[in-house]
Design an enzyme around this catalytic site. Structure first.
Site, short mmCIF file in Angstrom:
data_model
loop_
_atom_site.label_atom_id
_atom_site.label_comp_id
_atom_site.label_asym_id
_atom_site.label_seq_id
_atom_site.Cartn_x
_atom_site.Cartn_y
_atom_site.Cartn_z
N LYS A 71 0.82 -1.22 0.00
CA LYS A 71 0.00 0.00 0.00
C LYS A 71 0.86 1.27 0.00
CE LYS A 71 -2.56 0.34 3.60
NZ LYS A 71 -1.68 1.20 4.42
N THR A 73 4.03 1.48 -0.81
CA THR A 73 4.79 1.46 -2.07
C THR A 73 3.94 2.00 -3.22
OG1 THR A 73 6.05 -0.46 -1.30
CG2 THR A 73 6.04 -0.03 -3.68
N ARG A 94 2.02 8.78 6.89
CA ARG A 94 2.28 8.71 8.33
C ARG A 94 3.76 8.44 8.57
NH1 ARG A 94 -1.07 3.79 9.91
NH2 ARG A 94 -0.40 3.22 7.82
N LYS A 105 6.84 -6.19 10.81
CA LYS A 105 6.60 -5.55 9.52
C LYS A 105 7.85 -4.94 8.90
CE LYS A 105 3.46 -2.12 7.46
NZ LYS A 105 4.46 -1.16 6.97
N ALA A 273 -3.97 1.79 12.55
CA ALA A 273 -5.37 1.75 12.12
C ALA A 273 -6.14 0.61 12.76
CB ALA A 273 -5.46 1.63 10.61
N PHE A 301 -3.59 -0.26 7.23
CA PHE A 301 -4.15 -1.60 7.11
C PHE A 301 -5.24 -1.66 6.05
CE2 PHE A 301 -2.42 -2.11 11.57
CZ PHE A 301 -1.39 -2.94 11.18
N PHE A 381 3.45 -9.05 -9.28
CA PHE A 381 4.59 -9.87 -8.88
C PHE A 381 5.00 -10.71 -10.09
CE2 PHE A 381 3.28 -8.57 -4.78
CZ PHE A 381 4.33 -8.84 -3.89
N TRP A 409 7.11 -0.97 -7.63
CA TRP A 409 8.23 -1.49 -6.85
C TRP A 409 9.44 -1.69 -7.76
CZ3 TRP A 409 11.58 -5.55 -6.86
CH2 TRP A 409 12.32 -5.77 -5.68
#
Length: 555
Positions: A71, A73, A94, A105, A273, A301, A381, A409
């Site tokens: 998210k 990224t 944030r 994470k 969140a 999230f 991916f 990415w």
């Protein structure tokens, strides 16, 4: 393959003065923290306060899985793509919490070629905002205990102290502690608790305050305890507000850094969140809207948590009206929701994808309830197959949403151009943004609307403690606020292992309390708690510093 931190370290950054100049900010309007990061001065914020209003784009995601969704990224890459299309854009994010950085994470600066930099400084300490928030919270706790020690003129019931101390780390042994042990001068012996800083009410107040005056007013309303007659005692009552505000004086100014492609990024505040409202600061978002034509922000999230709270808490309180929503998903995560274990997600499996895609469908349906255009970004991916991509695209379009592949990415802004073009089309469509519920409704009705309309629950079960808490809030007139649901991020339900789009389940509310300064009511569900613990193998095990002072293993 290079790691995120290696990519970030090799990047050629522009001086932050030049990056800020793209938003019309002069050097004298910056408070520099070195060469590549700065705070926006009050002068800059005031000068731009009556400026134009850009388009506001929210990036959210399906429920998070161990497979990852990307998210942040996507948010960063979308901002870079807008820049490549010649659009004046800024991203509003944030700040990362140290808890996830050293826990499971890892960092929260994006990834690959779609990162905000300097990545290591952002993830560790940054400009000290979280330290200021932690200290302000704990100063209030110290003043509260000192008031009791010095005679307790307010008749505080020491069994009903609700303010928790905080720490911006995952530390489960601090959840429930005993303080005041020792002699008489060491204070009253009582049970106390810690929360992680990002779940504290001071963090929520910090992120929802519009300026210093509003910050102080909110701090003064913050309930820290109850007296022997059951009346609230606030931070204002114990004369904590001025000193807390002094600690937050610099922190309240938004920070500005850049992406790998030099897109401006305003990064400020960072509530979780799943146990808080999960959005960056109102000050940062409002500032960004006056400085750019397009503002891309994210909520924490999945959309059932971050997006719902972004709309029903942040937008409600700040008067914000978003123009479009980007919903991030991956084929790997959808297959995980379809019951495939993590070590087999690289294999083509359209049957599992068909089963797990219901999670994406419910998020699309939920976002449509807010009257906004939805664009689904499928984060690519290498293991995705053409059959799987086609299945997702057709499903999304049948659901009435727009679809775009994203490869930010790997390719940075170039990999987000198709997504950016879809978003540009979406923000030009008429939107009819609306909130999910009226904040003046009874507490149970608000909880049940979110449970039913967003989670898909058949009903809500309340513990005896939550029943008692709701009755007291109603008696005190503290019930006319939006609800902030504290729930596991992994499922629509309060059971983390119930994946996909579960139905006919009961949501269990274990406790309810009022964050009066933040302006919302928190409902704890399931086994959620406000101080996370470390995993069996924490990310901290791999973090180090080499002989040249470079941090390694951060992400």
């Amino acid at each position: 393959m290079k790691t995120d931190i290696e990519i970030a370290r090799e990047a050629e950054l522009e001086p932050i003065v030049r990056v800020a100049g793209k938003l019309g900010i002069d050097e004298e309007e910056l408070e520099l923290y070195g060469k590549y990061k700065a705070k926006l001065s009050e002068e800059a914020l005031k000068r731009n306060s009556e400026g134009k209003k850009g388009k506001l784009i929210l990036v959210t995601a399906i429920n998070p899985t161990p497979a990852g969704e990307g998210k942040t990224t996507t948010t960063v890459g979308l901002g870079e793509a807008f820049g490549r299309l010649g659009k004046k854009a800024v991203i509003a994010l944030r700040e990362p919490s140290l808890g996830p950085c050293f826990g499971v994470k890892g960092g929260a600066a994006g990834g690959g070629m779609a990162q905000v930099v300097p990545m290591d400084e952002l993830n560790l300490h940054f400009t000290g905002d979280f330290h200021a928030i932690t200290t302000a919270n704990n100063l209030c706790a110290a003043l509260l205990d000192n008031h009791i020690q010095q005679g307790n003129a307010l008749n505080i019931d020491t069994r009903r102290i609700v303010l928790k101390r905080c720490l911006d780390l995952n530390d489960r042994v601090l959840r429930n502690v005993v303080v005041g042990l020792g002699s008489k001068v060491d204070g009253f012996v009582r049970e106390d608790h810690f929360t992680i800083t990002v779940a504290s009410e001071v963090m929520a107040i910090f992120c929802l305050a519009s300026d210093m005056a509003d910050l102080k007013a909110r701090l003064s309303r913050m309930i820290v305890a109850y007296d022997l007659e059951g009346k609230p005692v606030t931070a204002g009552d114990i004369k904590a507000v001025g000193s807390m505000a002094a600690l937050l004086k610099d922190a309240i100014k938004p920070n500005i850094i850049q992406t790998l492609e030099h897109t401006p990024a305003i990064v400020h505040g960072g509530p979780f969140a799943n146990i808080a409202h999960g959005c960056n600061s109102v000050r940062a978002t409002r500032a960004a809207l006056t400085m750019a034509d397009y503002v891309i922000t994210e909520a924490g999230f999945g959309a059932d948590l971050g997006a719902e709270k972004f709309f029903d808490i942040k937008c409600r309180q700040a008067g914000l009206k978003p123009d479009a929503v980007v919903l991030v998903a991956t084929i790997r995560a959808l297959k995980y929701n379809g019951g495939i274990p993590k070590d087999r997600l690289s294999e083509e499996n359209t049957e599992a994808l068909k089963k797990g895609i219901a999670n994406l469908g419910r998020h699309i349906d939920n976002l449509n309830k807010y009257g906004l255009p939805v664009v689904v970004a499928l984060n690519e991916f290498l293991t995705d197959t053409e059959a799987e991509r086609k299945l997702v695209e057709e499903y999304v379009k049948d659901r009435g949403a727009e679809f775009a592949l994203s490869s930010v990415w790997e390719k940075g802004g170039e990999g987000g151009i198709a997504l950016a073009e879809k978003v540009l089309e979406a923000v030009d469509k008429p939107s009819e943004f609306k909130l999910l519920y009226d904040e003046k409704l009874p507490i149970r009705e608000k909880i049940e609307i979110v449970a039913r309309e967003i989670y898909g629950a058949a009903g809500v079960a309340y513990s005896a403690a939550s029943d008692k808490a709701i009755a007291e809030l109603e008696r005190l007139g503290l019930d006319k606020m939006p609800v902030c649901m504290a729930k596991t991020q992994y499922s629509f339900s309060d059971e983390p292992t119930l994946l996909g789009a579960p139905e006919n389940f009961t949501l269990h509310v274990s406790d309810v309390y009022c964050s009066n300064g933040a302006g919302f009511i928190v409902a704890l569900t399931g086994s959620i708690n406000t101080m996370p613990g470390l995993p069996r193998v924490p990310a901290a095990d791999s973090i180090d510093v080499d002989e040249d002072g470079n941090i390694t293993g951060l992400f």
